[in-house]
Design an enzyme around this catalytic site. Sequence first.
Site, PDB file in Angstrom:
ATOM      1  CE  LYS A 140      -5.270   6.220   8.844  1.00 14.65           C
ATOM      2  NZ  LYS A 140      -4.513   5.787  10.034  1.00 14.65           N
ATOM      3  CE  LYS A 184      -5.738  -0.943  -1.085  1.00 15.49           C
ATOM      4  NZ  LYS A 184      -4.587  -0.220  -0.499  1.00 15.49           N
ATOM      5  CG  ASP A 228      -1.715   1.224   1.399  1.00 14.65           C
ATOM      6  OD1 ASP A 228      -2.343   1.637   0.415  1.00 14.65           O
ATOM      7  OD2 ASP A 228      -1.714   1.810   2.506  1.00 14.65           O
ATOM      8  CG  LEU A 229       1.636   5.730  -1.819  1.00 14.38           C
ATOM      9  CD1 LEU A 229       3.119   5.529  -2.061  1.00 14.38           C
ATOM     10  CD2 LEU A 229       1.033   6.554  -2.965  1.00 14.38           C
ATOM     11  CG  ASP A 230      -1.887   7.458   0.356  1.00 15.89           C
ATOM     12  OD1 ASP A 230      -0.965   8.232   0.078  1.00 15.89           O
ATOM     13  OD2 ASP A 230      -2.860   7.269  -0.398  1.00 15.89           O
ATOM     14  CD  GLU A 240      -3.618  -1.750   2.916  1.00 15.81           C
ATOM     15  OE1 GLU A 240      -3.747  -0.878   3.797  1.00 15.81           O
ATOM     16  OE2 GLU A 240      -3.905  -1.528   1.737  1.00 15.81           O
ATOM     17  CG  ASP A 241      -2.083   2.617   6.372  1.00 16.08           C
ATOM     18  OD1 ASP A 241      -2.389   2.186   5.239  1.00 16.08           O
ATOM     19  OD2 ASP A 241      -2.360   3.765   6.755  1.00 16.08           O
TER      20      ASP A 241
HETATM   21  C1  G1P Z   1      -7.725   8.118  -1.988  1.00 17.97           C
HETATM   22  C2  G1P Z   1      -8.689   8.818  -0.988  1.00 17.97           C
HETATM   23  C3  G1P Z   1      -8.243   8.785   0.464  1.00 17.97           C
HETATM   24  C4  G1P Z   1      -7.662   7.445   0.838  1.00 17.97           C
HETATM   25  C5  G1P Z   1      -6.510   7.128  -0.098  1.00 17.97           C
HETATM   26  C6  G1P Z   1      -5.898   5.779   0.283  1.00 17.97           C
HETATM   27  O1  G1P Z   1      -6.784   8.924  -2.556  1.00 17.97           O
HETATM   28  O2  G1P Z   1      -8.920  10.163  -1.325  1.00 17.97           O
HETATM   29  O3  G1P Z   1      -9.354   9.066   1.295  1.00 17.97           O
HETATM   30  O4  G1P Z   1      -7.224   7.448   2.189  1.00 17.97           O
HETATM   31  O5  G1P Z   1      -6.976   7.055  -1.425  1.00 17.97           O
HETATM   32  O6  G1P Z   1      -4.741   5.506  -0.374  1.00 17.97           O
HETATM   33  P1  G1P Z   1      -6.755   9.871  -3.867  1.00 17.97           P
HETATM   34  O7  G1P Z   1      -7.103   9.128  -5.133  1.00 17.97           O
HETATM   35  O8  G1P Z   1      -7.735  10.960  -3.590  1.00 17.97           O
HETATM   36  O9  G1P Z   1      -5.330  10.249  -3.815  1.00 17.97           O
HETATM   37 MG    MG Z   2      -2.867   3.169   3.447  1.00 23.94          MG
END
Ligand code: G1P
Ligand code: MG
Length: 216
Positions: free
Chosen positions: A44, A144, A8-10, A168-169
């Site tokens: 998330k 997801k 996963d990234l974020d 994953e977080d």
């Molecule tokens: C999206 C959502 C965000 C979520 C994220 C997870 O990102 O906006 O709420 O937490 O993915 O990776 P976005 O396509 O807006 O960058």
């Molecule tokens: Mg994440």
Amino acid sequence: MIEGIIFDLDGVIVDTAKYHFQAWKRMAAELGVNFTEVENEQLKGVSRRGSIDKILNWGGISLSEEEIEKWMRIKNEWYLEYVAGMQPSEILPGADRIIAEAKSLGLKVSLGSASKNSRFILEKVNLIDQFDAIVDGTVVSASKPDPEVFLTGAKQLGLEPSKCLVFEDAVAGVQAANNGNMKVIGVGDSTILAEATLTFPNLENVRLKEDIIDKI
Ligand code: G1P
Ligand code: MG
């Protein structure tokens, strides 16, 4: 038996989860919706559209398609302002080392993110060349906990899902990996990520082979 890793990234590779939180909170405030870390946990791993739908639902607000599109655009503009100055130093401790370890063990590496901004972020932190496949919100449509993003990652790596390990977080992300029949490492709070195969508070001192692959 693990032949590929899907990240996963974020919140796993970079701490962008906090910027998504700030931007969604700002939008929620403008719409008069109460929004704290508790609600944020449920966004998330969820797509941009899935996220705004949840916020509107919590606030009991119904908007036209045009208004929804407008707010998604505004939220993303705020998010992009927050991440504009990101540097490689903002890679979360251990994430880049684990990617390098995976490669030195001969494992393939894919991204598996809901975000449509993933390539932009990976370029900012100089990691884009480390991935054999990049699967993100521009490629898949199901959010997801649907396993589509990870199953597509496995496919692009040419691997069976059961031979892939996910990092994953997010609760939704852990569920997505489980739904895809993949082992999953939870990065964060072990009570929140209780369904993960193994959980670590962060990846700083985690060794891919000794602490993970040899134990699962
Ligand atoms: C999206 C959502 C965000 C979520 C994220 C997870 O990102 O906006 O709420 O937490 O993915 O990776 P976005 O396509 O807006 O960058
Ligand atoms: Mg994440």
